[in-house]
Design an enzyme around this catalytic site. Sequence first.
Site, PDB file in Angstrom:
ATOM      1  N   SER A  59      37.729  56.682  28.137  1.00  0.00           N
ATOM      2  CA  SER A  59      38.177  57.806  27.673  1.00  0.00           C
ATOM      3  C   SER A  59      38.953  57.940  26.340  1.00  0.00           C
ATOM      4  O   SER A  59      39.006  58.913  25.907  1.00  0.00           O
ATOM      5  CB  SER A  59      38.940  58.541  28.535  1.00  0.00           C
ATOM      6  OG  SER A  59      40.292  58.045  28.786  1.00  0.00           O
ATOM      7  N   LYS A 132      46.202  58.794  27.442  1.00  0.00           N
ATOM      8  CA  LYS A 132      45.682  59.996  26.585  1.00  0.00           C
ATOM      9  C   LYS A 132      46.441  60.008  25.278  1.00  0.00           C
ATOM     10  O   LYS A 132      47.692  59.576  25.131  1.00  0.00           O
ATOM     11  CB  LYS A 132      45.651  61.283  27.313  1.00  0.00           C
ATOM     12  CG  LYS A 132      45.083  61.174  28.593  1.00  0.00           C
ATOM     13  CD  LYS A 132      43.457  60.852  28.539  1.00  0.00           C
ATOM     14  CE  LYS A 132      42.833  61.101  29.811  1.00  0.00           C
ATOM     15  NZ  LYS A 132      41.459  60.436  29.900  1.00  0.00           N
TER      16      LYS A 132
END
Length: 248
Positions: A59, A132
Amino acid sequence: MTEETITTRSDRAGSASARRKRGILLFLRDLLVIFVVAVLVSFLIKTFLIRSFFIPSQSMEETLVKDDRIIVNQLVPDLTPLERGDVVVFKDPGGWLPARVETPQPPLVAAVDWFLAFVGLSAPDSNDHLVKRVIGLPGDHIVCCNALGQMSVNGVPLDETYVALPPGESKVSRDDFDVEVRDDSLWVMGDNRYNSKDSRYNTETPLEGFVPIDNVVGRAFVVSWPIDHWMWLDNYPQVFDGVDEGTG
């Protein structure tokens, strides 16, 4: 040769042997002390300063590649404030990760893994955390996407040079959204925008995609492994230039 001379030599030999044994015992004692101190120092560093995590998914590509190891500064956000663009590791806010079944380990392997985790050389809980990039801080108004495919924060379009997009795609998010970040929370997104289950795709969870700042373990600041991927992690302040003065 007299009996006294024989006795004296025997005593000297015994004394030399005793000194050698004592020297070996002192050496082993010093090694043990050094080992214990090293373990305690490693534990304190892992607990209060830095920790190691591995990257379990794709990701954050191309910034972070699956199985990379990163070092995380745990003084963020308790002593050092978070900034937009920071790459952060955080505990699952609830519902982001699928339930994980623990695989039983042989006792010896489990003991070694526990010790390595204790001193910060292993990160068995990496699969319970996420990594993230911070896009929005409390109160920020985030909108995507404009006619150029850009996301804006507080009315300021972002030129996100770190984002990985599919060939021929210019829109930084497959799906449009318009959110205002809650108090004491963050809006986070992966750099691999079309392959990241981030804040955009967790709006059905109890916290509606927002990450409580209390869940943040720290800010990742370096890729430590593999060696050929070693690098400092940038938070790209130029991308967010002017956002604080935005119109909201």
